[in-house]
Design a protein around this motif. Structure first.
Motif, PDB file in Angstrom:
ATOM      1  N   MET A   1     -13.160  16.994  -9.015  1.00  0.00           N
ATOM      2  CA  MET A   1     -12.034  17.548  -8.239  1.00  0.00           C
ATOM      3  C   MET A   1     -10.916  16.507  -8.168  1.00  0.00           C
ATOM      4  N   LYS A   2      -9.696  16.930  -8.456  1.00  0.00           N
ATOM      5  CA  LYS A   2      -8.554  16.021  -8.459  1.00  0.00           C
ATOM      6  C   LYS A   2      -8.206  15.592  -7.036  1.00  0.00           C
ATOM      7  N   TYR A   3      -7.906  14.308  -6.895  1.00  0.00           N
ATOM      8  CA  TYR A   3      -7.516  13.746  -5.605  1.00  0.00           C
ATOM      9  C   TYR A   3      -5.997  13.630  -5.590  1.00  0.00           C
ATOM     10  N   THR A   4      -5.329  14.478  -4.806  1.00  0.00           N
ATOM     11  CA  THR A   4      -3.874  14.551  -4.830  1.00  0.00           C
ATOM     12  C   THR A   4      -3.248  13.517  -3.902  1.00  0.00           C
ATOM     13  N   ILE A   5      -1.963  13.269  -4.112  1.00  0.00           N
ATOM     14  CA  ILE A   5      -1.235  12.321  -3.273  1.00  0.00           C
ATOM     15  C   ILE A   5      -1.170  12.812  -1.827  1.00  0.00           C
ATOM     16  N   ASN A   6      -1.074  14.109  -1.622  1.00  0.00           N
ATOM     17  CA  ASN A   6      -1.054  14.649  -0.261  1.00  0.00           C
ATOM     18  C   ASN A   6      -2.375  14.400   0.455  1.00  0.00           C
ATOM     19  N   GLN A   7      -3.485  14.549  -0.270  1.00  0.00           N
ATOM     20  CA  GLN A   7      -4.787  14.262   0.321  1.00  0.00           C
ATOM     21  C   GLN A   7      -4.906  12.779   0.671  1.00  0.00           C
ATOM     22  N   PHE A   8      -4.428  11.930  -0.237  1.00  0.00           N
ATOM     23  CA  PHE A   8      -4.487  10.497   0.010  1.00  0.00           C
ATOM     24  C   PHE A   8      -3.695  10.130   1.272  1.00  0.00           C
ATOM     25  N   ARG A   9      -2.473  10.641   1.395  1.00  0.00           N
ATOM     26  CA  ARG A   9      -1.639  10.324   2.553  1.00  0.00           C
ATOM     27  C   ARG A   9      -2.261  10.828   3.848  1.00  0.00           C
ATOM     28  N   LYS A  10      -2.932  11.966   3.781  1.00  0.00           N
ATOM     29  CA  LYS A  10      -3.608  12.508   4.966  1.00  0.00           C
ATOM     30  C   LYS A  10      -4.806  11.649   5.346  1.00  0.00           C
ATOM     31  N   ASP A  11      -5.546  11.161   4.348  1.00  0.00           N
ATOM     32  CA  ASP A  11      -6.739  10.358   4.605  1.00  0.00           C
ATOM     33  C   ASP A  11      -6.411   8.948   5.092  1.00  0.00           C
ATOM     34  N   TYR A  12      -5.303   8.377   4.583  1.00  0.00           N
ATOM     35  CA  TYR A  12      -4.979   6.974   4.886  1.00  0.00           C
ATOM     36  C   TYR A  12      -3.502   6.839   5.288  1.00  0.00           C
ATOM     37  N   PRO A  13      -3.168   7.296   6.495  1.00  0.00           N
ATOM     38  CA  PRO A  13      -1.762   7.282   6.926  1.00  0.00           C
ATOM     39  C   PRO A  13      -1.260   5.917   7.385  1.00  0.00           C
ATOM     40  N   ASN A  14      -2.169   5.003   7.777  1.00  0.00           N
ATOM     41  CA  ASN A  14      -1.731   3.706   8.300  1.00  0.00           C
ATOM     42  C   ASN A  14      -2.816   2.650   8.097  1.00  0.00           C
ATOM     43  N   ASP A  15      -2.475   1.408   8.437  1.00  0.00           N
ATOM     44  CA  ASP A  15      -3.402   0.284   8.239  1.00  0.00           C
ATOM     45  C   ASP A  15      -4.652   0.391   9.109  1.00  0.00           C
ATOM     46  N   ASP A  16      -4.515   0.947  10.304  1.00  0.00           N
ATOM     47  CA  ASP A  16      -5.672   1.064  11.195  1.00  0.00           C
ATOM     48  C   ASP A  16      -6.759   1.941  10.573  1.00  0.00           C
ATOM     49  N   VAL A  17      -6.360   3.043   9.982  1.00  0.00           N
ATOM     50  CA  VAL A  17      -7.326   3.942   9.343  1.00  0.00           C
ATOM     51  C   VAL A  17      -7.987   3.245   8.150  1.00  0.00           C
ATOM     52  N   SER A  76       0.282  -4.847   3.312  1.00  0.00           N
ATOM     53  CA  SER A  76      -0.419  -3.871   4.157  1.00  0.00           C
ATOM     54  C   SER A  76      -1.596  -3.254   3.407  1.00  0.00           C
ATOM     55  N   LEU A  77      -2.618  -2.884   4.157  1.00  0.00           N
ATOM     56  CA  LEU A  77      -3.799  -2.253   3.565  1.00  0.00           C
ATOM     57  C   LEU A  77      -3.457  -0.898   2.963  1.00  0.00           C
ATOM     58  N   VAL A  78      -2.504  -0.192   3.561  1.00  0.00           N
ATOM     59  CA  VAL A  78      -2.077   1.090   2.999  1.00  0.00           C
ATOM     60  C   VAL A  78      -1.524   0.889   1.593  1.00  0.00           C
ATOM     61  N   TYR A  85      -5.245   3.975  -5.538  1.00  0.00           N
ATOM     62  CA  TYR A  85      -5.071   5.397  -5.823  1.00  0.00           C
ATOM     63  C   TYR A  85      -4.320   5.603  -7.140  1.00  0.00           C
ATOM     64  N   LEU A  86      -3.223   4.873  -7.341  1.00  0.00           N
ATOM     65  CA  LEU A  86      -2.446   5.019  -8.565  1.00  0.00           C
ATOM     66  C   LEU A  86      -3.267   4.657  -9.797  1.00  0.00           C
ATOM     67  N   MET A  87      -4.048   3.587  -9.709  1.00  0.00           N
ATOM     68  CA  MET A  87      -4.802   3.119 -10.859  1.00  0.00           C
ATOM     69  C   MET A  87      -5.994   3.999 -11.185  1.00  0.00           C
ATOM     70  N   THR A  88      -6.413   4.833 -10.239  1.00  0.00           N
ATOM     71  CA  THR A  88      -7.540   5.736 -10.494  1.00  0.00           C
ATOM     72  C   THR A  88      -7.112   7.183 -10.721  1.00  0.00           C
ATOM     73  N   SER A  89      -5.864   7.500 -10.448  1.00  0.00           N
ATOM     74  CA  SER A  89      -5.416   8.892 -10.576  1.00  0.00           C
ATOM     75  C   SER A  89      -4.497   9.127 -11.774  1.00  0.00           C
ATOM     76  N   THR A  90      -3.935   8.056 -12.324  1.00  0.00           N
ATOM     77  CA  THR A  90      -3.056   8.210 -13.478  1.00  0.00           C
ATOM     78  C   THR A  90      -3.851   8.041 -14.768  1.00  0.00           C
ATOM     79  N   ARG A  91      -3.493   8.795 -15.777  1.00  0.00           N
ATOM     80  CA  ARG A  91      -4.256   8.805 -17.023  1.00  0.00           C
ATOM     81  C   ARG A  91      -4.208   7.464 -17.747  1.00  0.00           C
ATOM     82  N   ASN A  92      -3.037   6.850 -17.778  1.00  0.00           N
ATOM     83  CA  ASN A  92      -2.868   5.610 -18.533  1.00  0.00           C
ATOM     84  C   ASN A  92      -2.527   4.414 -17.645  1.00  0.00           C
ATOM     85  N   GLY A  93      -2.923   4.468 -16.385  1.00  0.00           N
ATOM     86  CA  GLY A  93      -2.723   3.330 -15.509  1.00  0.00           C
ATOM     87  C   GLY A  93      -1.301   3.212 -14.990  1.00  0.00           C
TER      88      GLY A  93
END
Length: 292
Positions: A1-17, A76-78, A85-93
């Motif tokens: 299942m593809k991990y979208t940028i919207n899902q990523f932002r929802k899962d990790y909105p800030n450094d505390d998370v 920042s951790l975000v 996320y970019l290095m695992t979601s893009t085809r050619n890095g």
């Protein structure tokens, strides 16, 4: 299942998370405080990347980022999570310049972040088995762009003036790639025996350095010619397809990669190829490796 940028932002909105995630991954299986040995909880210390035992007589502190690539970083951790996320979601890095543009950091910072994550992507583990393809390729520029010394007769030949790379691919499974000094039988022997289970079916081309393979493996040599035809499983199309991906990443995304750092880029491509159907799991696999 593809991990979208919207899902990523929802899962990790800030450094505390992000810090909470690192803490859970490192210490969720720890039943009690390592200092007081009591079954207690740890509370976040405001303004610091630390958690403290809630027992008033203990107050032992844990630093989840200690010993990881996040230790002592001012970024920042975000931002770190986003680069993963970019290095695992893009085809050619993703290139260091692209990280610099998107995060607004210096190129030195972006370059370091990329390389720290690539180190975590290095492959290894159980021996490959089943049907395994092995082949070699060469990474380097065009002859017209090389220095005169590299074009002398003594520097020409199979792989000379270019960097040899050997890949081992288990069909339907993992690929492992190695940057080597040469493609002699000694190098190839150590790589194959160290990564492929004995008596596996090993498919290679007709290069002389593979002549010994039949003594320890079910060797299937493929004779390449101008009229290439695939006969059943007798082909090296899988590993050659990976080489196409590797070269597109290096020449397309990164433009140029020095021999010194080529292994890291090869590990990155191998990791992405091996986990290409895992979507969100690929991202969390990197996080798990960070906290080990």
């Amino acid at each position: 299942m593809k991990y979208t940028i919207n899902q990523f932002r929802k899962d990790y909105p800030n450094d505390d998370v992000c810090l909470d995630m690192i803490f859970k991954m490192r210490y969720a299986k720890q039943p009690c405080c390592p200092q007081c040995s009591q079954a207690t909880t740890f509370k976040r210390i405001t303004g610091r990347r630390a958690y403290q035992c809630s027992d008033k007589d203990c107050q032992y502190q844990l630093y989840p980022t200690a010993g990881t690539v996040f230790e002592k970083t001012k970024t920042s951790l975000v931002d770190w999570f986003y680069v993963i996320y970019l290095m695992t979601s893009t085809r050619n890095g993703v290139s260091g310049k692209e990280i610099q543009r998107q995060l607004g950091v210096t190129y030195k910072c972006a370059w370091r972040m990329g390389h720290q994550i690539r180190k975590i992507m290095a492959s290894g583990g159980d021996l490959l088995t089943g049907v395994v393809e092995v082949d070699e390729t060469y990474i380097g520029g065009l002859d017209k762009n090389k220095h005169a010394k590299d074009l002398k007769p003594e520097n020409m030949g199979r792989g000379k003036a270019k960097q040899p790379v050997i890949s081992i691919v288990q069909r339907g499974g993992e690929v492992r790639t190695f940057v080597v000094d040469n493609v002699g039988s000694g190098n190839i022997y150590s790589l194959i025996t160290g990564n492929v289970e004995k008596r596996s079916k090993l498919i290679t081309d007709g290069f002389n350095s593979y002549k010994w393979v039949g003594k320890q493996y079910d060797h299937v040599p493929v004779k390449h010619n101008n009229n290439r035809v695939t006969h059943g499983e007798k082909h090296t199309n899988t590993v050659e397809g990976f080489f196409s991906h590797l070269k597109r990443t290096i020449s397309g995304t990164h433009i140029h990669v020095s021999p010194k750092h080529l292994q890291k880029y090869a590990d990155e491509c191998s990791f992405r190829y091996s986990h290409r159907d895992k979507g969100q799991l690929m991202f969390h696999t990197i996080l798990n490796r960070v906290v080990v």
